[in-house]
Enzyme design. Structure first.
Site: not given
Length: 627
Positions: A289, A492, A543
């Protein structure tokens, strides 16, 4: 007394010296320097002379690459590449780049699979270190770090040779093993949560769902390609005495003489909750979220507002075993739930590797109502003062036995039914302006359907389909489902030139670009500069916890401050969505020729779109009554 002939030799050396210095115009430039500096009377005369003559020195060239094994933000091995250049006849360390790592292993994988992944990761880092210190070190020696295109071209050719070598080895191994094989082994259905049992009759629905595309194998050592390309880009910016984001912008828009007049910053998608899909809770459809601050706020104001919401969310979740609000308890009267009904589990008091709280829920509305309650408590209104984005990660939910997505424990939905789920969700929560990976990349018809149904209301973003950037471009079109935009990750063998080329293609097709952090993030903050320089619309960093993620938000704030100080920060447009239902061309014909950018500034993001676009209204309805 001087030896016989000594005076003649000395005179000859003086003549050679005079010719050498005259040939390099040293007397003339010395006179020019003295004449130029005398009126200025610099406090550090020799420093001023050094600066003056440094403009005539040779351009720095790469003299050494150094690769080493380091740890990423979750303690797993990854690659660091250092660039050394010959600068004014001395070897000098210019910069380094640390690669982020990405894994396809799901959260609920068995210990054996996780152990195998760790061994594979260790092997690929060791191979990458060997490539950097040996082959690439020799190959790139004496190249200018400012010549990104040439460096990336050589890296690409080297990688292709390694791929061919790997194929040859595999072919020889298969031929050698062929006489030993007695009977074909059973092959499990790939890409799903479960495989079909022998003898079980499959329904027509199960037969018709597109099979999962095989995971593209990652060549052992491929980190060396991406790490070296990024390190060279950082070295080029350092040599040119400009920030990396400006260096990337100049590379993308070929403005080698003049700097862009204005630049726009990407809006952050900040993860607040990481909903564990394999916890005891029932909800599996939501992985993240995220909050998106409104466009009219500065980044600093937006991040501060998200921190306020986060603080309130943590307060609401604090009482152990209790729900944040009566709505979340599904209790219409607002009384404490009876003992016979199980309350949603509280947060596990852990911080995810994404830098946010780990939680679990029993239905889709609970985390969204939590966000709404938290915003209301601090005087904010979702849909006006803050927006939501949901990372569904639906590719992790497909049950290939049933041919359906398991959105809640024991609750399954077909691909067509998933479209209806999202339409109902957006109607209940119009403050959601982005859905990431709402479907598997293989369900292309349902991507078309959801884009036509919701494209004018929110962004439909593909992330899993864009993991391997080198496989995305086919001629002048994209190998992704119909969508509003894609999340690109620098992992990568991805090269800086690949990002520049593909984002140019996205710009030409009026898709939005999102730069995203991989799961195994490192402390290197170059991703932010890449997002700014490439003109990304959003940046997805996780976050506001964990050092490897917070350092990127700090870098984003520093760039905003720098651009504002230089008066080169362009104000952002409001969020605009594409109405796919208004399209008159099929998906294949979206690949128009990329228009050339303006010569004096970067092209505005999403300006004059080819498709009809809808701006987000200033105020959204707030009818979230649950049925």
């Amino acid at each position: 007394m001087e030896p016989c002939g000594g005076g003649g030799r000395l005179a000859e050396l003086r003549r050679e010296a005079a010719e050498y210095y005259r040939g390099h115009r040293v007397p003339q430039r010395m006179e020019e320097a003295l004449n130029a500096l005398f009126p200025l009377c610099p406090a550090d005369l020799y420093g001023a002379l050094a600066n003056y003559f440094s403009t005539f020195s040779k351009a720095p060239v790469i003299c050494k690459l150094a690769g080493r094994k380091v740890l990423d933000g979750v303690g797993k091995p990854t690659l660091e590449v250092e660039i050394y250049c010959t600068v004014k006849n001395y070897e000098k360390r210019i910069c380094s780049a640390i690669m982020s790592s990405h894994s396809h292993v799901p959260e609920n994988a068995s210990p054996e699979i996780k152990e195998g992944d760790e061994k594979e990761r260790s092997d690929t880092v060791a191979t990458a270190v060997e490539w950097v210190n040996e082959s690439l070190n020799t190959m790139l020696r004496d190249l200018k770090p400012t010549d990104q295109c040439e460096v990336d071209k050589m890296l690409g050719e080297y990688f292709r040779k390694k791929v061919e070598e790997k194929k040859e080895i595999q072919k020889e191994e298969e031929e050698a093993a062929a006489p030993l094989s007695c009977a074909p082994s059973a092959v499990a259905l790939s890409g799903g949560k479960k495989a079909a049992k022998p003898g079980k009759k499959m329904s027509s629905t199960e037969r018709t769902i597109p099979p999962a595309e095989p995971i593209e194998p990652v060549l052992c050592g491929s980190l060396a390609i991406g790490g070296t390309s990024l390190a060279v880009a950082k070295a080029g910016a350092t040599i040119n005495h400009i920030p990396l984001y400006l260096h990337i912008a100049l590379l993308k828009y070929n403005q080698l003489q003049d700097s862009p007049k204005e630049m726009t910053l990407p809006r952050p998608m900040i993860t607040l909750l990481n909903c564990e899909k394999f916890s005891p809770a029932k909800l599996q459809l939501v992985k993240e979220v995220m909050l998106i601050p409104p466009a009219q706020l500065s980044l600093k104001q937006g991040i501060e507002r998200v921190l306020d919401v986060q603080k309130e969310v943590m307060r609401l979740l604090e009482p152990a075993g209790k729900v944040p609000s009566p709505q979340l308890a599904d209790n219409k009267k607002g009384k404490a739930p009876n003992t016979g009904k199980k309350a949603p589990p509280p947060p596990l008091k852990r911080v995810s590797h994404l830098g946010c709280l780990i939680t679990g829920w029993d239905n889709l509305e609970q985390p969204l109502l939590l966000m709404q309650t938290a915003c209301n408590n601090i005087g904010l209104e979702l849909g006006t003062d803050m927006y939501l984005a949901i990372n569904c990660a639906a590719h992790e939910l497909m049950d290939y036995v049933k041919g359906k997505y398991e959105i809640l424990t024991g609750t399954f939905k077909s691909p067509d039914e998933m479209v209806d789920v999202y339409v109902e969700l957006i109607n209940k929560f119009p403050s959601i302006i982005a859905l990431v990976d709402p479907l598997r990349k293989e369900d292309r018809q349902q991507w078309n359907n959801i884009c036509c149904a919701l494209g004018s209301k929110c962004y439909l973003i593909a992330e899993d389909a864009a993991t391997n950037i080198s496989k995305l471009k086919i001629d002048q079109s994209m190998n992704v489902p119909m969508c509003s935009g894609v999340v690109l990750k620098y992992i990568n063998q991805t090269k800086v030139s690949d990002l520049i080329e593909f984002t140019g293609l996205l710009d030409g097709q009026r898709h939005i670009t999102i730069l995203g952090s991989p799961d195994g993030e490192s402390s290197d903050d170059s991703l932010v500069d890449l997002a700014v320089g490439l003109g990304a619309r959003f940046i997805k960093l996780g976050g506001l916890s964990r050092g490897e993620r917070v350092t990127k938000y700090n870098r984003l704030l520093a760039i905003e401050e720098e651009l504002a100080k230089n008066r080169t920060l362009r104000s952002e447009a409001n969020f605009e969505f594409t109405d796919f239902a208004e399209e008159t061309q099929p998906e294949k014909e979206l690949s128009d020729v990329i228009p050339p950018p303006a010569q004096d500034s970067l092209p505005p993001q999403l300006s004059q779109p080819a498709l009809q676009v809808h701006s987000l209204p200033a105020h959204l309805p707030n009818d979230n009554t649950l049925t």
